[in-house]
Motif scaffolding. Structure first.
Motif, mmCIF file in Angstrom:
data_model
loop_
_atom_site.group_PDB
_atom_site.id
_atom_site.type_symbol
_atom_site.label_atom_id
_atom_site.label_comp_id
_atom_site.label_asym_id
_atom_site.label_seq_id
_atom_site.Cartn_x
_atom_site.Cartn_y
_atom_site.Cartn_z
ATOM 1 N N UNK A 1 30.043 85.897 -6.311
ATOM 2 C CA UNK A 1 30.529 84.628 -5.765
ATOM 3 C C UNK A 1 32.026 84.458 -6.041
ATOM 4 N N UNK A 2 32.464 84.839 -7.239
ATOM 5 C CA UNK A 2 33.897 84.761 -7.542
ATOM 6 C C UNK A 2 34.687 85.704 -6.641
ATOM 7 N N UNK A 3 34.181 86.923 -6.467
ATOM 8 C CA UNK A 3 34.892 87.904 -5.619
ATOM 9 C C UNK A 3 34.939 87.425 -4.177
ATOM 10 N N UNK A 4 33.846 86.835 -3.676
ATOM 11 C CA UNK A 4 33.806 86.351 -2.298
ATOM 12 C C UNK A 4 34.791 85.211 -2.074
ATOM 13 N N UNK A 5 35.039 84.432 -3.120
ATOM 14 C CA UNK A 5 35.993 83.323 -2.973
ATOM 15 C C UNK A 5 37.434 83.762 -3.237
ATOM 16 N N UNK A 6 37.618 85.034 -3.558
ATOM 17 C CA UNK A 6 38.962 85.554 -3.813
ATOM 18 C C UNK A 6 39.442 85.321 -5.232
ATOM 19 N N UNK A 7 38.522 84.923 -6.123
ATOM 20 C CA UNK A 7 38.881 84.687 -7.525
ATOM 21 C C UNK A 7 38.589 85.942 -8.321
ATOM 22 N N UNK A 8 39.644 86.637 -8.723
ATOM 23 C CA UNK A 8 39.492 87.868 -9.499
ATOM 24 C C UNK A 8 40.009 87.685 -10.925
#
Length: 180
Positions: free
Chosen positions: A169-176
Motif C-alpha cells: 500500500x505504501x509503494x502503491x501510494x508512492x511512499x518509499x
C-alpha cells in the motif's frame, strides 16, 4: 474473531503509544537538561532516564512496526516464489522469528525477575529499581511475539501478511520512506 482482532490491534496501538510517550519524555528530559544548564544546574539522572526511555521506545514500538511492515525484511527471494511456496516460506520465516523472539522474551523476563529479586538499584545519582525500566523489554518483545504469531495464523489461514499488504500500500501510494 473480530473482537480478538480489535483487542490485538488495540494492544499494538497502545504499545506504540507508550513508545511515542517514551520518545516525548526523552525530548522533555533533554530540553529540561538544556534549560537547567543555562542556570548552572543539572537534572539528576537525566542520562540514565534517557537511556531507560530509549529502551522502552524501542521495545514498545516493535509490534506495531512489525505489523506495518516497517521492520527490516528481505523479501527478494519470497517475491520470486509462487503463492504456495511463498506461503510455506512465510510460515517458516515466521516460525523462526517466533522462536527467536520467544527466546528473547524468556531471557529478558528472567533478567527482569532477577533484578527484582536482588533489589538491584541503578548506580546513577538517583537510585532507581532497575527492574522497572527493564519491564519494557519482556513486555515489548512479548507483544512482538504475539504479533508474529498473529501473522503466522493469518498466513496459515491463507491470507497475505499485514506487513506485506502495508508495504504494498505504501509503494502503491508512492511512499518509499520506510524502504530507505
Amino acid at each position: 474473531m473480530a473482537s480478538v482482532r480489535r483487542v490485538l490491534d488495540a494492544a499494538y496501538a497502545a504499545a506504540a503509544g507508550l513508545a511515542a510517550a517514551s520518545l516525548l519524555l526523552i525530548f522533555l528530559v533533554m530540553m529540561a537538561q538544556i534549560g537547567l544548564r543555562q542556570f548552572g544546574e543539572q537534572l539528576p539522572a537525566a542520562d540514565d532516564i534517557s537511556a531507560y526511555l530509549c529502551v522502552s521506545t524501542t521495545f514498545f514500538a516493535l509490534a506495531a512496526t512489525f505489523k506495518r511492515g516497517e521492520l527490516i525484511r528481505v523479501g527478494m527471494a519470497l517475491d520470486r516464489l509462487g503463492p504456495g511456496a511463498r506461503r510455506v516460506a512465510e510460515l517458516v520465516a515466521l516460525s523462526l522469528a517466533a522462536a527467536m523472539v520467544a527466546y528473547i522474551v524468556f531471557w529478558t523476563a528472567q533478567d527482569t525477575l532477577f533484578s527484582w529479586e536482588i533489589e538491584e538499584m541503578s548506580q546513577g545519582t538517583v537510585a532507581l529499581p532497575i527492574w522497572v525500566p527493564k519491564l519494557a523489554m519482556p513486555f515489548g518483545a512479548g507483544l512482538l511475539l504475539v504479533a508474529i504469531l498473529d501473522e503466522w495464523v493469518s498466513v496459515l489461514r491463507g491470507t497475505r501478511p499485514s506487513y506485506v499488504l502495508a508495504a504494498e500500500a505504501r509503494a502503491a501510494s508512492g511512499d518509499f520512506t520506510a524502504e530507505v
